[in-house]
Design a protein around this motif. Structure first.
Motif, PDB file in Angstrom:
ATOM      1  N   ALA A  38       0.945  -1.255  -0.119  1.00  0.00           N
ATOM      2  CA  ALA A  38      -0.027   0.028   0.019  1.00  0.00           C
ATOM      3  C   ALA A  38       0.735   1.210  -0.014  1.00  0.00           C
ATOM      4  O   ALA A  38       0.506   2.196  -0.585  1.00  0.00           O
ATOM      5  N   LEU A  39       1.833   1.098   0.579  1.00  0.00           N
ATOM      6  CA  LEU A  39       2.934   2.282   0.715  1.00  0.00           C
ATOM      7  C   LEU A  39       3.488   2.580  -0.660  1.00  0.00           C
ATOM      8  O   LEU A  39       3.699   3.807  -0.856  1.00  0.00           O
ATOM      9  N   HIS A  40       3.858   1.669  -1.515  1.00  0.00           N
ATOM     10  CA  HIS A  40       4.361   1.726  -2.636  1.00  0.00           C
ATOM     11  C   HIS A  40       3.184   2.301  -3.600  1.00  0.00           C
ATOM     12  O   HIS A  40       3.595   3.034  -4.615  1.00  0.00           O
ATOM     13  N   ILE A  41       1.966   2.186  -3.338  1.00  0.00           N
ATOM     14  CA  ILE A  41       1.037   2.930  -4.266  1.00  0.00           C
ATOM     15  C   ILE A  41       0.684   4.216  -3.765  1.00  0.00           C
ATOM     16  O   ILE A  41       0.475   4.950  -4.688  1.00  0.00           O
ATOM     17  N   VAL A  42       0.539   4.526  -2.424  1.00  0.00           N
ATOM     18  CA  VAL A  42       0.423   5.745  -1.843  1.00  0.00           C
ATOM     19  C   VAL A  42       1.526   6.988  -2.073  1.00  0.00           C
ATOM     20  O   VAL A  42       1.411   7.841  -2.521  1.00  0.00           O
ATOM     21  N   ALA A  43       2.620   6.307  -1.920  1.00  0.00           N
ATOM     22  CA  ALA A  43       3.869   7.254  -2.032  1.00  0.00           C
ATOM     23  C   ALA A  43       5.007   6.651  -2.796  1.00  0.00           C
ATOM     24  O   ALA A  43       6.028   6.413  -2.320  1.00  0.00           O
ATOM     25  N   GLY A  81       8.169   6.118  -5.121  1.00  0.00           N
ATOM     26  CA  GLY A  81       9.149   6.814  -5.409  1.00  0.00           C
ATOM     27  C   GLY A  81       9.750   7.939  -4.216  1.00  0.00           C
ATOM     28  O   GLY A  81      10.511   8.486  -4.366  1.00  0.00           O
ATOM     29  N   ALA A  82       8.576   8.097  -3.135  1.00  0.00           N
ATOM     30  CA  ALA A  82       9.068   9.175  -2.288  1.00  0.00           C
ATOM     31  C   ALA A  82      10.280   8.603  -1.330  1.00  0.00           C
ATOM     32  O   ALA A  82      10.415   7.500  -1.005  1.00  0.00           O
ATOM     33  N   GLN A  83      10.732   9.589  -0.730  1.00  0.00           N
ATOM     34  CA  GLN A  83      11.679   9.208   0.243  1.00  0.00           C
ATOM     35  C   GLN A  83      11.459   8.235   1.235  1.00  0.00           C
ATOM     36  O   GLN A  83      12.232   7.354   1.605  1.00  0.00           O
ATOM     37  N   VAL A  84      10.307   8.520   1.868  1.00  0.00           N
ATOM     38  CA  VAL A  84       9.840   7.917   3.066  1.00  0.00           C
ATOM     39  C   VAL A  84       9.682   6.251   2.599  1.00  0.00           C
ATOM     40  O   VAL A  84      10.103   5.515   3.448  1.00  0.00           O
ATOM     41  N   THR A  85       9.267   6.261   1.373  1.00  0.00           N
ATOM     42  CA  THR A  85       9.208   4.700   1.052  1.00  0.00           C
ATOM     43  C   THR A  85      10.519   4.141   0.566  1.00  0.00           C
ATOM     44  O   THR A  85      10.738   2.922   0.972  1.00  0.00           O
ATOM     45  N   ARG A  86      11.683   5.041   0.207  1.00  0.00           N
ATOM     46  CA  ARG A  86      12.822   4.311  -0.194  1.00  0.00           C
ATOM     47  C   ARG A  86      13.625   4.006   1.317  1.00  0.00           C
ATOM     48  O   ARG A  86      14.109   3.083   1.387  1.00  0.00           O
ATOM     49  N   ASP A  87      13.289   4.871   2.090  1.00  0.00           N
ATOM     50  CA  ASP A  87      13.743   4.672   3.629  1.00  0.00           C
ATOM     51  C   ASP A  87      13.175   3.379   4.103  1.00  0.00           C
ATOM     52  O   ASP A  87      13.899   2.411   4.925  1.00  0.00           O
ATOM     53  N   TRP A  88      11.891   3.039   4.157  1.00  0.00           N
ATOM     54  CA  TRP A  88      11.185   2.022   4.510  1.00  0.00           C
ATOM     55  C   TRP A  88      11.642   0.723   3.912  1.00  0.00           C
ATOM     56  O   TRP A  88      12.069  -0.415   4.507  1.00  0.00           O
ATOM     57  N   ASP A  89      11.893   0.830   2.527  1.00  0.00           N
ATOM     58  CA  ASP A  89      12.454  -0.430   2.026  1.00  0.00           C
ATOM     59  C   ASP A  89      13.853  -0.653   2.488  1.00  0.00           C
ATOM     60  O   ASP A  89      14.167  -1.986   2.627  1.00  0.00           O
ATOM     61  N   CYS A  90      14.794   0.245   2.717  1.00  0.00           N
ATOM     62  CA  CYS A  90      15.933   0.121   3.087  1.00  0.00           C
ATOM     63  C   CYS A  90      15.905  -0.475   4.477  1.00  0.00           C
ATOM     64  O   CYS A  90      16.620  -1.521   4.798  1.00  0.00           O
ATOM     65  N   PHE A  91      15.031  -0.049   5.408  1.00  0.00           N
ATOM     66  CA  PHE A  91      14.874  -0.616   6.649  1.00  0.00           C
ATOM     67  C   PHE A  91      14.519  -1.829   6.657  1.00  0.00           C
ATOM     68  O   PHE A  91      15.111  -2.706   7.696  1.00  0.00           O
TER      69      PHE A  91
END
Length: 298
Positions: A273-278, A280-290
């Motif tokens: 859902a995060l990848h749909i809502v945001a 390419g956003a930095q918060v999404t990239r940070d989450w994926d890294c986490f």
């Protein structure tokens, strides 16, 4: 019987801390066999024999719940068939309520709402649910979670109202089975309400019930706290509170319950859902890294 009931109390405590584990399911099944083995040892009154069948049914229903909680649904169905048979031989309406209520939860997790409503209705129509408002409340609350799947907002609100009213009428001093008194209270009612409103897409109401549930949950209910928190993250994301939702989801990794199968499923749904809502956003990239870091440390 006293010795077996002591083991049952230990099993319930393990479920509250961890839940869903194969070890809990295996222990519950073994204790059920132990209770049944006592039937063949010497003479016993009908009252004792009925109590042994009830005890075996209780352990088997705990094995069933552990399998549901661990997403092992085929195994849960087999436990249900055995538990229902044992409960019928016991003549114990409380354990019959538990088993049919669990069946409703099983079919809800399988996204079979018609079967879930039918199974939970068996529990709600038992005499114990008419006699004791506590059991009536639990039946209504679980019905609300099922109605959430059907998208019936009116039914959800109606049965939640009945659940709250019945819980307030229940006598807290009345003696009830351990599995009931240790598992159902205001925190669980709000947790089921949270589930219902999340399924409806009523994210604000879902979040409100999540906060109420977390406020009432005692510290030892670690599994329930993790599940409510995972759903809270989904509700916050549904409202567009992306930063807060990610922060809530990250908090789950402060505890080993983040590895619980249901929590893992919800975190995967959250990530999608995060990848749909945001996207390419930095918060999404940070989450994926986490998430990648967490997987590397397992």
């Amino acid at each position: 019987m006293d010795r077996l009931l002591g083991k049952f109390a230990s099993l319930i405590a393990s479920d509250h801390r961890h839940g869903g584990k194969l070890t809990i399911e295996a222990r519950a099944s073994a204790f059920s066999s132990e209770a049944l083995a006592l039937q063949s040892r010497g003479a016993a009154s009908q009252r004792v024999r009925s109590a042994l069948y009830s005890c075996a049914a209780s352990f088997t229903s705990s094995a069933m719940w552990a399998a549901i909680d661990g997403r092992r649904f085929d195994t849960a169905q087999r436990h249900f068939d055995r538990a229902a048979s044992l409960a019928a031989m016991s003549g114990d309406p409380a354990i019959q309520f538990r088993i049919w209520s669990h069946a409703g939860s099983l079919y809800r997790h399988l996204e079979r709402p018609a079967d879930a409503l039918a199974a939970n209705d068996v529990a709600r129509r038992l005499p114990i649910a008419r006699r004791d408002p506590f059991f009536a409340s639990l039946g209504h609350a679980r019905h609300a979670a099922i109605h959430g799947l059907t998208g019936d907002t009116r039914a959800v609100r109606q049965v939640l109202g009945h659940a709250q009213e019945a819980l307030q009428q229940a006598d807290p001093s009345e003696q009830r089975p351990l599995w009931a008194s240790a598992s159902y209270d205001q925190a669980e009612l709000d947790g089921l309400a949270q589930t219902a409103f999340l399924a409806l897409g009523s994210y604000g109401e879902s979040e409100a019930h999540a906060h109420r549930s977390l406020a009432f949950l005692p510290p030892h209910m670690r599994r329930d706290r993790a599940i409510v928190t995972a759903r809270l993250a989904q509700a916050q994301l549904g409202q567009g509170d992306i930063e807060q939702a990610v922060e809530t989801a990250r908090s789950l990794y402060d505890d080993t319950t983040s590895q619980h199968p249901r929590v893992q499923d919800m975190l995967q749904e959250f990530t999608s859902a995060l990848h749909i809502v945001a996207a390419g956003a930095q918060v999404t990239r940070d989450w994926d890294c986490f998430i990648r870091e967490q997987r590397a440390f397992r």
